[in-house]
Design an enzyme around this catalytic site. Structure first.
Site, PDB file in Angstrom:
ATOM      1  N   THR A 156      38.428  37.201  37.014  1.00 15.47           N
ATOM      2  CA  THR A 156      37.710  37.708  35.864  1.00 15.47           C
ATOM      3  C   THR A 156      38.615  38.025  34.671  1.00 15.47           C
ATOM      4  OG1 THR A 156      36.346  38.788  37.518  1.00 15.47           O
ATOM      5  CG2 THR A 156      36.047  39.495  35.255  1.00 15.47           C
ATOM      6  N   SER A 186      28.314  37.612  40.901  1.00 17.51           N
ATOM      7  CA  SER A 186      29.516  38.429  40.807  1.00 17.51           C
ATOM      8  C   SER A 186      29.191  39.776  40.170  1.00 17.51           C
ATOM      9  CB  SER A 186      30.574  37.710  39.971  1.00 17.51           C
ATOM     10  OG  SER A 186      30.229  37.746  38.606  1.00 17.51           O
ATOM     11  N   THR A 205      37.772  44.116  37.690  1.00 12.95           N
ATOM     12  CA  THR A 205      38.171  42.817  38.220  1.00 12.95           C
ATOM     13  C   THR A 205      38.548  42.985  39.682  1.00 12.95           C
ATOM     14  OG1 THR A 205      39.717  40.963  37.981  1.00 12.95           O
ATOM     15  CG2 THR A 205      40.565  43.143  37.444  1.00 12.95           C
ATOM     16  N   GLY A 206      38.417  41.910  40.450  1.00  9.99           N
ATOM     17  CA  GLY A 206      38.723  41.983  41.878  1.00  9.99           C
ATOM     18  C   GLY A 206      37.638  41.308  42.688  1.00  9.99           C
ATOM     19  N   GLY A 208      34.145  40.911  43.735  1.00  9.50           N
ATOM     20  CA  GLY A 208      32.904  41.340  43.116  1.00  9.50           C
ATOM     21  C   GLY A 208      32.026  42.177  44.012  1.00  9.50           C
TER      22      GLY A 208
END
Length: 281
Positions: A156, A186, A205-206, A208
């Site tokens: 992301t 996501s 971010t990471g 989802g």
């Protein structure tokens, strides 16, 4: 009193497994985009600066958003993006949109509509109806990854802005995780992954699913609204994630100008400009 504008961007979370050249390229791109976006922010609004910054990130094939998005297991690219005007407290987004250059622009367009989140074929049709041209975001690198079933290393992208009027906005865009089941949603086009109000803005971010399960962005913003400092609100959310073995990170700006970044594991690739200096990590 005029607020000193603040800006933070990220290019995803993960591990580059010792790929020094790629890491250097990512950090160089983030710094350049951060500098350009901050210069733009000085004469624009938080909303416009977020869109400007996310568009630059979507255009850079180093990142998994827009051009260079990953491929799902049926060979198709489906992208998602979320945009939030913190001043108006209004979220809009597109889920699994196809064949557009800038998903964030379609998400922004939906701010004008009562029904502000669209998905799948209908989000793509909406883009066509609004005049967004057909565009193929596939790159040779992503095609090679798909052929070898490699999921890639970056995820992301996101931008959070505090402008001179103390308005906060946040935008997040993603090409997914790669080789996922078609239709997977996501966190980016949800308030778990992208949220802002008059108190704080967050882009996550990471993984989802981990971000959605913990409602990361909304939880951090709510804690700040309830009077907790940005640093403490973020730290509390990170510790909760670590206790569940979650994998995520977040970039944040509060309305007092505080900037914060943290992650549960691995790395968040980010850059910020606090009005006096730019730093890249």
């Amino acid at each position: 009193m005029t607020q000193q504008p603040k800006l933070i961007i990220h290019g995803g979370a993960g591990s580059l497994e010792g790929n020094i050249e790629r890491e250097a390229n990512i950090r160089e791109a983030l710094q350049s985009i951060c500098e350009k976006t901050y210069s733009f922010l000085l004469t624009s609004s938080a909303n416009d600066a977020v869109i400007y910054g996310v568009k630059l990130l979507e255009n850079d094939h180093l990142f998994n958003a827009g051009t260079g998005s990953k491929i799902q297991n049926d060979g198709q690219i489906r992208m998602s993006a979320g945009f939030m005007d913190g001043h108006k407290k209004r979220f809009s987004g597109v889920i699994n949109i196809q064949y557009v250059q800038h998903p964030i622009l379609v998400a922004e367009k939906l701010q004008e509509y009562e029904h502000s989140v669209l998905s799948g074929d209908m989000s793509t049709q909406f883009a066509r109806d609004c005049g967004f041209p057909k565009y193929d975001p596939l790159t040779e690198e992503r095609f090679d990854e798909f052929q070898t079933r490699k999921t890639g290393t970056t995820g992301t992208v996101g931008v959070v802005v505090l402008d001179s009027s103390s308005h906060i906005s946040a935008g997040t865009s993603t090409g997914g995780v790669g080789s996922e089941i078609p239709g997977r949603v996501s966190d980016s086009p949800t308030v778990a992954g992208n949220y802002a109000n008059t108190f704080c803005g967050v882009s996550a971010t990471g993984v989802g699913e981990h971000i959605v399960n913990s409602a990361v962005a909304t939880k951090i913003v709510t804690r700040v609204e309830d009077g907790i400092s940005l640093s403490d609100a973020l730290t509390k959310s990170i510790i909760e994630g670590q206790n569940h073995d979650d994998h995520f990170g977040a970039i944040c700006i509060a309305n007092n100008g505080d900037i914060a970044v943290d992650k549960t594991k691995d790395t968040v690739f980010y850059a910020f400009h606090n009005g006096t200096e730019i730093k890249t990590f």
